[in-house]
Scaffold this motif. Structure first.
Motif, short mmCIF file in Angstrom:
data_model
loop_
_atom_site.label_atom_id
_atom_site.label_comp_id
_atom_site.label_asym_id
_atom_site.label_seq_id
_atom_site.Cartn_x
_atom_site.Cartn_y
_atom_site.Cartn_z
N ALA A 114 11.37 21.26 22.23
CA ALA A 114 9.99 21.49 21.79
C ALA A 114 9.22 20.18 21.82
N SER A 115 7.96 20.26 22.23
CA SER A 115 7.10 19.09 22.15
C SER A 115 6.75 18.84 20.70
N ALA A 116 6.19 17.67 20.43
CA ALA A 116 5.78 17.35 19.07
C ALA A 116 4.76 18.36 18.57
N ASP A 117 3.80 18.73 19.41
CA ASP A 117 2.77 19.69 19.01
C ASP A 117 3.41 21.02 18.62
N GLN A 118 4.33 21.51 19.45
CA GLN A 118 4.95 22.80 19.18
C GLN A 118 5.75 22.77 17.89
N LEU A 119 6.51 21.68 17.69
CA LEU A 119 7.32 21.58 16.49
C LEU A 119 6.45 21.53 15.24
N LEU A 120 5.41 20.69 15.25
CA LEU A 120 4.58 20.54 14.07
C LEU A 120 3.82 21.82 13.76
N LEU A 121 3.37 22.54 14.80
CA LEU A 121 2.68 23.81 14.55
C LEU A 121 3.63 24.82 13.93
N THR A 122 4.85 24.88 14.45
CA THR A 122 5.85 25.80 13.89
C THR A 122 6.13 25.46 12.43
N MET A 123 6.32 24.19 12.15
CA MET A 123 6.61 23.77 10.78
C MET A 123 5.41 24.01 9.86
N ALA A 124 4.21 23.73 10.37
CA ALA A 124 3.02 23.88 9.54
C ALA A 124 2.76 25.34 9.21
N TYR A 159 2.76 15.03 5.36
CA TYR A 159 3.35 13.73 5.03
C TYR A 159 3.61 12.92 6.29
N ALA A 160 4.15 13.59 7.33
CA ALA A 160 4.44 12.89 8.58
C ALA A 160 3.16 12.33 9.20
N LEU A 161 2.09 13.12 9.20
CA LEU A 161 0.84 12.66 9.79
C LEU A 161 0.25 11.49 9.00
N GLN A 162 0.31 11.57 7.67
CA GLN A 162 -0.17 10.45 6.84
C GLN A 162 0.67 9.20 7.10
N LEU A 193 4.69 9.34 26.53
CA LEU A 193 4.26 10.71 26.25
C LEU A 193 4.28 10.99 24.74
N THR A 194 5.26 10.45 24.05
CA THR A 194 5.34 10.63 22.60
C THR A 194 4.18 9.95 21.90
N VAL A 195 3.96 8.68 22.22
CA VAL A 195 2.88 7.93 21.58
C VAL A 195 1.52 8.51 21.95
N GLN A 196 1.34 8.87 23.21
CA GLN A 196 0.08 9.44 23.66
C GLN A 196 -0.19 10.77 22.96
N GLY A 197 0.86 11.59 22.82
CA GLY A 197 0.69 12.90 22.20
C GLY A 197 0.30 12.79 20.73
N PHE A 198 1.01 11.95 19.99
CA PHE A 198 0.68 11.79 18.57
C PHE A 198 -0.64 11.06 18.39
N GLY A 199 -0.92 10.10 19.27
CA GLY A 199 -2.20 9.38 19.17
C GLY A 199 -3.37 10.31 19.37
N ALA A 200 -3.28 11.19 20.36
CA ALA A 200 -4.35 12.16 20.60
C ALA A 200 -4.49 13.11 19.42
#
Length: 222
Positions: A86-96, A107-110, A156-163
């Motif tokens: 799973a991409s970071a976006d997919q994982l975080l949406l599932t968890m959220a 907490y992770a985003l902060q 890709l990880t840094v770019q994805g979270f940065g965006a």
């Protein structure tokens, strides 16, 4: 007759429960409001005294470190339980979208915004995971190979979270605790252009890459 006073085992269980209650309250408050939340506010949310927090964690920094360890461990557990990469976006949406794990997302985003050890560990973990599933895609022929697979996975990880973080800063949710809504809003805004770039590319030739490689000392071999 049995004594009404709880024995050592019962006292230990109560102690651990209070510690977990404080930690969970801190994770929720830090995720919604950032790390300037006071010990008093955390104590009120957990239904304990500020002194009990200091007893368990020593200081607010000690509490923050315990929260860091807990959140990173829980997110790693979610990643390991995923059936497919799973991409970071997919994982975080599932968890959220799951009530019990949504505070972990906040907490992770902060933490990413604040920087520090958790932010580095968080990114390192996702980059290593991305490198593995990208390598699987390269072997399967569904992803193009890279001159530097490790560097690409980290980018890709840094770019994805940065965006993600920049978009949420520009489009803050009306309800700071609605992490699922915030993630869905981000995907609504960024899903099409990001997918288009990944599948169709941007430039029509590799002249920019060739020019870059000419000026890089010891460039990777194609």
């Amino acid at each position: 007759m049995r004594s009404a006073t709880p024995g050592p085992a019962a006292a230990d269980r109560s102690d651990l429960t209070a510690r977990a209650r404080v930690r969970d309250a801190a994770v929720g408050l830090f995720g919604r409001s950032g790390f300037n939340v006071s010990v008093r506010a955390i104590a009120d949310a957990a239904g304990v005294s500020p002194g009990l927090i200091l007893h368990h964690f020593g200081s607010k920094q000690g509490l923050r470190e315990a929260c860091d360890d807990y959140v990173l461990r829980r997110i790693r557990d979610y990643k390991e339980q995923a059936v497919r990469p799973a991409s970071a976006d997919q994982l975080l949406l599932t968890m959220a979208s799951v009530e019990e794990s949504a505070p972990l997302v906040g907490y992770a985003l902060q933490s990413l915004l604040a920087g520090g050890d958790l932010a580095r560990s968080f990114i390192d973990h996702f980059a290593a995971d991305a490198e593995e599933w990208i390598a699987e895609g390269v072997r399967a022929g569904t992803i193009l190979p890279s001159l530097d697979e490790k560097a690409r996975a980290r980018y890709l990880t840094v770019q994805g979270f940065g965006a993600l973080l920049l978009d949420l800063t520009l489009n803050p949710p009306e309800d700071p605790s609605d992490f699922a809504g915030a993630m869905r809003g981000y995907l609504d805004r960024m899903g099409l252009p990001s997918t288009e770039l990944f599948t169709q590319g941007l430039l029509t030739d590799r002249s920019m890459l060739d020019a870059y490689l000419m000026y890089v000392g010891d460039p990777p071999k194609a």
